[in-house]
Design a protein around this motif. Sequence first.
Motif, PDB file in Angstrom:
ATOM      1  N   LEU A   1      10.563  18.517 -12.063  1.00  0.00           N
ATOM      2  CA  LEU A   1      11.610  18.681 -12.356  1.00  0.00           C
ATOM      3  C   LEU A   1      12.931  18.511 -13.522  1.00  0.00           C
ATOM      4  CD1 LEU A   1      13.135  16.700  -8.974  1.00  0.00           C
ATOM      5  CD2 LEU A   1      12.909  19.525  -9.391  1.00  0.00           C
ATOM      6  N   GLU A   2      11.744  18.585 -14.541  1.00  0.00           N
ATOM      7  CA  GLU A   2      11.420  17.691 -15.820  1.00  0.00           C
ATOM      8  C   GLU A   2      12.577  18.149 -16.682  1.00  0.00           C
ATOM      9  OE1 GLU A   2      10.970  14.716 -18.988  1.00  0.00           O
ATOM     10  OE2 GLU A   2      11.171  14.241 -16.791  1.00  0.00           O
ATOM     11  N   ALA A   3      12.075  19.718 -16.504  1.00  0.00           N
ATOM     12  CA  ALA A   3      13.194  20.167 -17.748  1.00  0.00           C
ATOM     13  C   ALA A   3      14.418  20.977 -17.711  1.00  0.00           C
ATOM     14  CB  ALA A   3      12.559  21.762 -17.654  1.00  0.00           C
ATOM     15  N   GLU A   4      14.666  20.265 -16.024  1.00  0.00           N
ATOM     16  CA  GLU A   4      16.501  20.574 -15.671  1.00  0.00           C
ATOM     17  C   GLU A   4      16.698  19.553 -15.421  1.00  0.00           C
ATOM     18  OE1 GLU A   4      17.352  21.449 -12.004  1.00  0.00           O
ATOM     19  OE2 GLU A   4      15.293  21.514 -11.221  1.00  0.00           O
ATOM     20  N   ALA A   5      16.159  18.136 -15.770  1.00  0.00           N
ATOM     21  CA  ALA A   5      16.599  16.613 -15.580  1.00  0.00           C
ATOM     22  C   ALA A   5      17.506  16.316 -16.260  1.00  0.00           C
ATOM     23  CB  ALA A   5      15.632  15.888 -15.078  1.00  0.00           C
ATOM     24  N   SER A   6      18.418  15.487 -15.787  1.00  0.00           N
ATOM     25  CA  SER A   6      19.404  15.029 -16.645  1.00  0.00           C
ATOM     26  C   SER A   6      19.326  13.519 -16.532  1.00  0.00           C
ATOM     27  CB  SER A   6      21.025  15.197 -16.881  1.00  0.00           C
ATOM     28  OG  SER A   6      21.201  16.295 -16.535  1.00  0.00           O
ATOM     29  N   ALA A   7      18.757  13.020 -15.387  1.00  0.00           N
ATOM     30  CA  ALA A   7      18.187  11.982 -15.045  1.00  0.00           C
ATOM     31  C   ALA A   7      17.403  11.882 -13.688  1.00  0.00           C
ATOM     32  CB  ALA A   7      19.567  11.316 -15.339  1.00  0.00           C
ATOM     33  N   PHE A   8      16.910  10.760 -13.724  1.00  0.00           N
ATOM     34  CA  PHE A   8      16.579  10.455 -12.250  1.00  0.00           C
ATOM     35  C   PHE A   8      16.388   9.235 -11.887  1.00  0.00           C
ATOM     36  CE2 PHE A   8      12.824  12.872 -14.286  1.00  0.00           C
ATOM     37  CZ  PHE A   8      12.976  14.045 -13.146  1.00  0.00           C
ATOM     38  N   VAL A   9      16.874   8.712 -10.669  1.00  0.00           N
ATOM     39  CA  VAL A   9      16.209   7.540  -9.554  1.00  0.00           C
ATOM     40  C   VAL A   9      15.470   8.093  -8.614  1.00  0.00           C
ATOM     41  CG1 VAL A   9      18.261   6.357  -8.043  1.00  0.00           C
ATOM     42  CG2 VAL A   9      19.804   7.646  -9.841  1.00  0.00           C
ATOM     43  N   VAL A  10      14.797   6.205  -8.811  1.00  0.00           N
ATOM     44  CA  VAL A  10      14.242   6.517  -7.647  1.00  0.00           C
ATOM     45  C   VAL A  10      14.862   5.388  -6.466  1.00  0.00           C
ATOM     46  CG1 VAL A  10      11.498   5.680  -6.950  1.00  0.00           C
ATOM     47  CG2 VAL A  10      12.624   6.479  -9.610  1.00  0.00           C
ATOM     48  N   ALA A  11      14.794   6.145  -5.120  1.00  0.00           N
ATOM     49  CA  ALA A  11      15.488   5.655  -4.279  1.00  0.00           C
ATOM     50  C   ALA A  11      14.754   5.084  -3.298  1.00  0.00           C
ATOM     51  CB  ALA A  11      16.284   6.625  -3.728  1.00  0.00           C
ATOM     52  N   CYS A  12      14.258   3.775  -3.881  1.00  0.00           N
ATOM     53  CA  CYS A  12      13.378   2.732  -3.260  1.00  0.00           C
ATOM     54  C   CYS A  12      13.625   1.675  -3.389  1.00  0.00           C
ATOM     55  CB  CYS A  12      11.625   3.748  -2.843  1.00  0.00           C
ATOM     56  SG  CYS A  12      10.742   1.858  -1.546  1.00  0.00           S
ATOM     57  N   TYR A  13      13.952   0.612  -2.413  1.00  0.00           N
ATOM     58  CA  TYR A  13      13.182  -0.586  -3.256  1.00  0.00           C
ATOM     59  C   TYR A  13      13.143  -1.577  -3.820  1.00  0.00           C
ATOM     60  CZ  TYR A  13      16.588  -5.241  -3.802  1.00  0.00           C
ATOM     61  OH  TYR A  13      17.631  -5.560  -4.077  1.00  0.00           O
ATOM     62  N   SER A  14      12.050  -1.070  -3.039  1.00  0.00           N
ATOM     63  CA  SER A  14      11.096  -1.465  -4.348  1.00  0.00           C
ATOM     64  C   SER A  14      10.428  -0.722  -5.401  1.00  0.00           C
ATOM     65  CB  SER A  14       9.229  -1.009  -3.915  1.00  0.00           C
ATOM     66  OG  SER A  14       8.982  -2.020  -2.239  1.00  0.00           O
ATOM     67  N   ASP A  15      11.551  -0.118  -5.713  1.00  0.00           N
ATOM     68  CA  ASP A  15      11.231   0.578  -6.946  1.00  0.00           C
ATOM     69  C   ASP A  15       9.756   1.025  -7.232  1.00  0.00           C
ATOM     70  OD1 ASP A  15      13.982   0.862  -7.034  1.00  0.00           O
ATOM     71  OD2 ASP A  15      13.577  -1.225  -9.299  1.00  0.00           O
ATOM     72  N   PRO A  16       8.893   2.073  -6.506  1.00  0.00           N
ATOM     73  CA  PRO A  16       7.984   2.747  -6.901  1.00  0.00           C
ATOM     74  C   PRO A  16       7.687   3.517  -8.282  1.00  0.00           C
ATOM     75  CG  PRO A  16       8.735   3.753  -4.654  1.00  0.00           C
ATOM     76  CD  PRO A  16       9.432   2.515  -5.441  1.00  0.00           C
ATOM     77  N   GLY A  17       6.534   3.162  -9.384  1.00  0.00           N
ATOM     78  CA  GLY A  17       6.189   4.255 -10.220  1.00  0.00           C
ATOM     79  C   GLY A  17       7.707   3.898 -10.953  1.00  0.00           C
ATOM     80  N   LEU A  18       8.262   3.021 -11.368  1.00  0.00           N
ATOM     81  CA  LEU A  18       9.546   3.208 -12.084  1.00  0.00           C
ATOM     82  C   LEU A  18       9.560   3.083 -13.514  1.00  0.00           C
ATOM     83  CD1 LEU A  18      12.250   2.972 -12.665  1.00  0.00           C
ATOM     84  CD2 LEU A  18      12.415   0.153 -12.272  1.00  0.00           C
ATOM     85  N   ALA A  19       8.238   2.160 -14.105  1.00  0.00           N
ATOM     86  CA  ALA A  19       7.494   2.395 -15.374  1.00  0.00           C
ATOM     87  C   ALA A  19       6.897   3.073 -15.516  1.00  0.00           C
ATOM     88  CB  ALA A  19       7.642   0.926 -15.698  1.00  0.00           C
TER      89      ALA A  19
ATOM     90  N   ALA B   1       0.976  -0.851  -0.023  1.00  0.00           N
ATOM     91  CA  ALA B   1       0.009  -0.036  -0.173  1.00  0.00           C
ATOM     92  C   ALA B   1       1.555   1.433   0.171  1.00  0.00           C
ATOM     93  CB  ALA B   1      -0.743  -0.429   1.261  1.00  0.00           C
ATOM     94  N   HIS B   2       2.277   0.765   0.608  1.00  0.00           N
ATOM     95  CA  HIS B   2       3.442   2.075   0.805  1.00  0.00           C
ATOM     96  C   HIS B   2       3.534   2.246  -0.641  1.00  0.00           C
ATOM     97  CE1 HIS B   2       3.759   1.591   5.235  1.00  0.00           C
ATOM     98  NE2 HIS B   2       2.623   2.511   4.867  1.00  0.00           N
ATOM     99  N   VAL B   3       3.756   1.739  -0.995  1.00  0.00           N
ATOM    100  CA  VAL B   3       4.669   1.528  -2.079  1.00  0.00           C
ATOM    101  C   VAL B   3       3.504   1.935  -3.431  1.00  0.00           C
ATOM    102  CG1 VAL B   3       5.746  -0.353  -4.406  1.00  0.00           C
ATOM    103  CG2 VAL B   3       6.147  -0.474  -1.730  1.00  0.00           C
ATOM    104  N   ASP B   4       2.358   1.650  -3.414  1.00  0.00           N
ATOM    105  CA  ASP B   4       1.205   2.117  -4.020  1.00  0.00           C
ATOM    106  C   ASP B   4       0.595   3.269  -4.144  1.00  0.00           C
ATOM    107  OD1 ASP B   4       1.340  -0.216  -5.366  1.00  0.00           O
ATOM    108  OD2 ASP B   4      -0.560  -0.764  -4.320  1.00  0.00           O
ATOM    109  N   GLY B   5       1.023   3.859  -3.080  1.00  0.00           N
ATOM    110  CA  GLY B   5       0.438   5.249  -2.454  1.00  0.00           C
ATOM    111  C   GLY B   5       1.058   6.519  -2.829  1.00  0.00           C
ATOM    112  N   VAL B   6       3.125   5.416  -3.201  1.00  0.00           N
ATOM    113  CA  VAL B   6       3.762   7.457  -3.914  1.00  0.00           C
ATOM    114  C   VAL B   6       3.986   7.514  -5.375  1.00  0.00           C
ATOM    115  CG1 VAL B   6       4.869   6.750  -0.808  1.00  0.00           C
ATOM    116  CG2 VAL B   6       5.655   5.590  -3.550  1.00  0.00           C
ATOM    117  N   VAL B   7       3.139   6.651  -5.337  1.00  0.00           N
ATOM    118  CA  VAL B   7       3.654   6.653  -7.267  1.00  0.00           C
ATOM    119  C   VAL B   7       3.180   8.392  -7.695  1.00  0.00           C
ATOM    120  CG1 VAL B   7       2.594   5.880  -9.698  1.00  0.00           C
ATOM    121  CG2 VAL B   7       3.495   4.476  -7.403  1.00  0.00           C
ATOM    122  N   ALA B   8       1.811   8.498  -7.291  1.00  0.00           N
ATOM    123  CA  ALA B   8       1.387   9.358  -8.051  1.00  0.00           C
ATOM    124  C   ALA B   8       1.919  10.986  -7.523  1.00  0.00           C
ATOM    125  CB  ALA B   8      -0.365  10.097  -7.556  1.00  0.00           C
ATOM    126  N   PRO B   9       2.363  10.774  -5.844  1.00  0.00           N
ATOM    127  CA  PRO B   9       2.982  12.418  -6.069  1.00  0.00           C
ATOM    128  C   PRO B   9       4.621  11.659  -6.385  1.00  0.00           C
ATOM    129  CG  PRO B   9       2.583  11.007  -3.848  1.00  0.00           C
ATOM    130  CD  PRO B   9       2.055  10.806  -4.626  1.00  0.00           C
TER     131      PRO B   9
END
Length: 226
Positions: free
Chosen positions: A65-83, A49-57
């Motif tokens: 942050l997209e316009a200034e981003a070179s890359a993103f790292v999702v720093a949670c071991y469940s890789d929430p929202g990666l795809a 539930a925690h994994v699913d709940g953080v995807v939208a935010p």
Amino acid sequence: MTIHVINPNSSAHVTQGIDRAVAPMRAASPVPIVCHGLAEGPPGIETQAHVDGVVAPLLARAAMLEAEASAFVVACYSDPGLAALREQSARPVLGIAEASILTAMSLGQRFGIVSILSRSIPRHMRYVGAMGVMDRLAGDRPLELGVAELADEDRTFARLQEVGTALRDGDGADVLILGCAGMTAFRAALEDVLALPVVEPCQAATAMAIGRVALERTRQEKTGCD
């Protein structure tokens, strides 16, 4: 341009630990590396539930942050929202679980995962299975400590030694993965005690992000041939 490392929980302690873990990599990065927490997230991501709940935010923060981003790292071991973030963003997106597993397989034949809780293990098993690398997994064992409890360094390191030894001697792991971003402070000491390579996932994913940024720069260069 910046590599943005996003911790999807709201723990400042965890975000600060991630920042310290990736700090030595800043000298090798062609762009700044900035670590963020997610105020909308729970103090620790410990359930599906925690994994699913953080995807939208998480997606909303990345969009800002997209316009200034070179890359993103999702720093949670469940890789929430990666795809979903890979679908949303035009930038490289790395997940720390995926990156740590790929890194571990380059360091040894069979990797072991140190989880925070028993209930984390089914999520990890689904992920390892989806990656198609179950035959390289030696085992996954829990500390039985929640994210907040990891701040007790003496207790946490004692459990890391116990669980890491069981993965090495009982399960045959020849490389270990710290299965939570809250364990960043312990990689070097655990590696010394167990005499095995230990992968810290935030470092693994950030290293891949740096590599992806460098690779993209080679594509943008104009080269000529004789």
